[in-house]
Design a protein around this motif. Structure first.
Motif, mmCIF file in Angstrom:
data_model
loop_
_atom_site.group_PDB
_atom_site.id
_atom_site.type_symbol
_atom_site.label_atom_id
_atom_site.label_comp_id
_atom_site.label_asym_id
_atom_site.label_seq_id
_atom_site.Cartn_x
_atom_site.Cartn_y
_atom_site.Cartn_z
ATOM 1 N N ASN A 243 -53.998 20.338 11.714
ATOM 2 C CA ASN A 243 -55.360 19.770 11.032
ATOM 3 C C ASN A 243 -56.256 19.170 11.779
ATOM 4 N N LYS A 246 -57.807 21.485 14.385
ATOM 5 C CA LYS A 246 -58.565 22.478 13.691
ATOM 6 C C LYS A 246 -59.608 21.945 13.427
ATOM 7 N N GLU A 247 -60.047 20.602 13.041
ATOM 8 C CA GLU A 247 -61.190 19.639 12.629
ATOM 9 C C GLU A 247 -61.956 19.441 14.089
ATOM 10 N N LYS A 249 -61.685 21.590 16.809
ATOM 11 C CA LYS A 249 -62.391 22.878 17.383
ATOM 12 C C LYS A 249 -63.639 23.116 16.668
ATOM 13 N N SER A 250 -63.659 22.838 15.314
ATOM 14 C CA SER A 250 -64.732 22.865 14.461
ATOM 15 C C SER A 250 -65.703 22.011 14.782
#
Length: 294
Positions: A243, A246-247, A249-250
């Protein structure tokens, strides 16, 4: 870095492409760019009536036969384009299995070659801790070897303050400014905007080339890890989870969008590449997609 990084096939491709400039330069010495000034190059621009002191050889005798007046041909004078390279030599650029610094030097060399091959002038500056160090201005194909040698000597061990560095570089109005960096700093885009304002005020075509390592684009960490800031030495311990990646990369995607939006605001272009990419793909692919090269 040396010429061996560029094979014969790559040089053949570079000879066929040219930097795309949306400016008609009106200053500088004669070269390969169209200028608003009128001169004696080979491209016809207009007619005007003969005046005492004009070169008699430029009279258009066909026009004289039609109008019974002397007219001379006016040609579009060509000027050299001026390409200003700003290379971030902070310690953070010396990172990645495929080092960002190597890609930065290859990109600067390739783009310099294109500019010199098209009779333009190249100015290369390195940025470190808010200071700017400029190499000797170069023009003509013979200058390329000197540029390669000077690029080889750059050491990437400083810190980042792009805006302060860029604003220390005197610039002649009208030209192209290419900033090569990872654009990773603690100040965000607010500080970068001041640099873009300065470049826009100097009537520069602005190109921001971001180079990130594959490890920064697609991190692959497990469990707990200590991150160390290569420029400040500060460290942070974190437990990495899917997670969090993922955060991350965002946030990176959002950050890059903000840089791209800022570049557009000042008429510039933003290109982001991975240091693992081949230089041919960067120059002939990514730059062409953004219509920087044609």
């Amino acid at each position: 870095m040396g010429e061996r990084l560029f094979n014969e096939d790559f040089f053949k491709k570079l000879n066929k492409i040219n930097m795309h400039i949306n400016l008609k330069l009106s200053s500088g010495t004669q070269g390969g760019r169209k200028s608003k000034a009128k001169g004696v190059s080979v491209e016809f621009s207009d007619y005007r009536e003969y005046a005492p002191g004009d070169d008699f050889r430029r009279i258009d005798w066909n026009a004289y036969g039609r109008f019974d007046k002397f007219f001379i041909k006016v040609f579009m004078e060509e000027r050299e384009g001026v390409f200003n390279f700003f290379i971030d030599k902070s310690k953070s650029m010396d990172y990645g299995e495929s080092s960002k610094k190597d890609t930065a030097l290859k990109a600067a060399a390739a783009l310099s070659y294109i500019a010199l091959n098209n009779l333009d002038r190249v100015n290369i500056s390195t940025m470190d801790s808010g200071e700017i160090d400029s190499m000797k201005s170069a023009a003509g194909n013979k200058a390329f070897r000197r540029i390669l040698k000077e690029l080889e000597d750059i050491e990437f061990n400083g810190s980042t303050d792009l805006t302060k560095s860029i604003k220390r570089r005197p610039l002649s109005p009208r030209g192209v400014s290419i900033v090569i960096s990872d654009f990773l700093n603690n100040q965000g885009t607010s500080n970068l905007e001041d640099a873009l304002k300065y470049l826009a005020f100097k009537k520069q075509d602005i190109i921001l080339l971001q180079i990130l390592s594959e490890e920064e684009i697609n991190p692959d960490f497990n469990n707990e890890i200590t991150f160390i800031d290569s420029e400040t030495g500060e460290n942070v311990k974190m437990s990495i989870t899917p997670n969090i990646i993922k955060e991350y990369k965002s946030m990176l995607k959002s950050y890059n969008k903000s840089i791209e939006s800022l570049a557009r605001k000042y008429g510039g272009k933003f290109i982001s590449v991975s240091s693992s990419m081949e230089i041919e793909d960067i120059i002939l692919g990514e730059f062409s997609k953004k219509r920087v090269l044609y």
